[in-house]
Write an enzyme that holds these catalytic residues in place. Structure first.
Site, short mmCIF file in Angstrom:
data_model
loop_
_atom_site.label_atom_id
_atom_site.label_comp_id
_atom_site.label_asym_id
_atom_site.label_seq_id
_atom_site.Cartn_x
_atom_site.Cartn_y
_atom_site.Cartn_z
N ARG A 8 0.86 -1.19 0.00
CA ARG A 8 0.00 0.00 0.00
C ARG A 8 0.88 1.23 0.00
O ARG A 8 2.08 1.15 0.31
CB ARG A 8 -0.94 0.00 1.21
CG ARG A 8 -0.25 0.16 2.56
CD ARG A 8 -1.27 0.13 3.67
NE ARG A 8 -0.68 0.15 5.01
CZ ARG A 8 -0.62 1.21 5.79
NH1 ARG A 8 -1.10 2.37 5.37
NH2 ARG A 8 -0.10 1.14 7.00
N GLU A 188 5.14 8.38 0.17
CA GLU A 188 4.63 7.79 -1.07
C GLU A 188 5.76 7.18 -1.88
O GLU A 188 6.89 7.69 -1.87
CB GLU A 188 3.87 8.85 -1.87
CG GLU A 188 2.51 9.11 -1.25
CD GLU A 188 1.65 10.10 -2.03
OE1 GLU A 188 1.95 10.36 -3.22
OE2 GLU A 188 0.71 10.61 -1.41
N ASP A 189 5.44 6.10 -2.59
CA ASP A 189 6.41 5.40 -3.44
C ASP A 189 7.67 4.97 -2.68
O ASP A 189 8.76 4.93 -3.25
CB ASP A 189 6.80 6.29 -4.64
CG ASP A 189 5.58 6.67 -5.45
OD1 ASP A 189 4.68 5.82 -5.60
OD2 ASP A 189 5.51 7.83 -5.92
N ARG A 190 7.48 4.69 -1.41
CA ARG A 190 8.57 4.20 -0.54
C ARG A 190 9.67 5.25 -0.29
O ARG A 190 10.77 4.91 0.13
CB ARG A 190 9.22 2.93 -1.12
CG ARG A 190 8.23 1.78 -1.33
CD ARG A 190 7.66 1.34 0.01
NE ARG A 190 6.79 0.17 -0.10
CZ ARG A 190 5.46 0.22 -0.14
NH1 ARG A 190 4.81 1.39 -0.10
NH2 ARG A 190 4.74 -0.88 -0.21
N LEU A 191 9.34 6.53 -0.54
CA LEU A 191 10.31 7.60 -0.28
C LEU A 191 10.03 8.14 1.13
O LEU A 191 9.50 9.23 1.32
CB LEU A 191 10.21 8.69 -1.35
CG LEU A 191 10.61 8.16 -2.74
CD1 LEU A 191 10.26 9.17 -3.82
CD2 LEU A 191 12.10 7.83 -2.78
#
Ligand SMILES: Cc1cc2nc3c(=O)[nH]c(=O)nc-3n(C[C@H](O)[C@H](O)[C@H](O)COP(=O)(O)O)c2cc1C
Length: 212
Positions: A8, A188-191
């Protein structure tokens, strides 16, 4: 659905340099209060990692009972696996898994035993059945059946029906004096945002951003 397809986005918040406090304990208290107010189950639950003589780490959840500039407090059985491991190596790590809030906090420090007075103060603040349960259990030791444990509990309950229990000499607390605290906020986006605080030899905290 396969496990590798489970993922997610983390988008609840951001952590920036300007939102950091100088003292990580103050920031920890704010995050803990956020977790309490978010009504997540067991907001004070933390994973405690210790290491045995062979360097084998082990972990378990305990409840945080106090936090201040002096450190993080928890209570346990002093004959338990964790206590034995701390007797051999007082280095400890705590982890607060607030994933419902897309946050985690990691603490590295040294565990010190609390004084008899500090132990007694907390012991007697607990409900009597919790005091009895602490007395009845030689935590981490094998026991043949649950019935045996319950028999020990009921025998103690009868013995101390009309009087105060003593604080068991095999039960007490630890203060984890931290030297490193990391705050992690999912992005978001694993950042993700990560800030690590380190205590220097003069007793001052400094922080640095870590890559996710
Ligand atoms: C939510 C939760 C809270 C717990 N709180 C404590 C606690 O405050 N103190 C404690 O000794 N064990 C607590 N336990 C039990 C520990 O996880 C663990 O089983 C126990 O301390 C024995 O660990 P050890 O054999 O590794 O020493 C808790 C477990 C859970 C799941």
């Amino acid at each position: 659905m396969s496990l590798s397809d489970m993922r997610r986005q983390y988008s609840m918040g951001k952590l920036s340099e300007t939102s950091l406090t100088d003292n990580p304990i103050a920031m920890f208290k704010t995050w803990l209060q956020d977790a309490i107010e978010a009504n997540i189950p067991d907001p004070t639950a933390m994973t405690v990692a210790t290491v045995d003589e062979q360097g084998q780490p082990s972990q378990r959840i305990v409840l945080l009972k106090d936090v201040s500039d002096k450190g993080f407090l928890f209570y346990t059985n002093l004959g338990s696996r964790k206590a034995k491991e701390l007797a051999g190596n007082h280095r400890i790590s705590l982890h607060f898994p607030w994933f419902f809030m897309e946050r985690q906090v990691r603490v590295c420090g040294i565990a010190e035993k609390l004084s008899a007075a500090e132990n007694a103060k907390y012991f007697f603040s607990r409900p009597k059945d919790s005091q009895l349960a602490a007395f009845a259990s030689r935590q981490s030791q094998p026991i043949a059946t649950r019935e045996l444990l319950m028999t020990q509990f009921h025998q103690l309950k009868a013995k101390f029906a009309n009087k105060e229990l003593p604080v068991p000499d095999f039960w007490g607390g630890y203060r984890v004096v931290p030297h490193q605290i990391e705050f992690w906020q999912g992005g978001e986006d694993r950042l993700h945002d990560r800030f690590e605080f380190n205590l220097d030899t003069d007793g001052n905290w400094s922080s640095q951003r870590l890559m996710p």
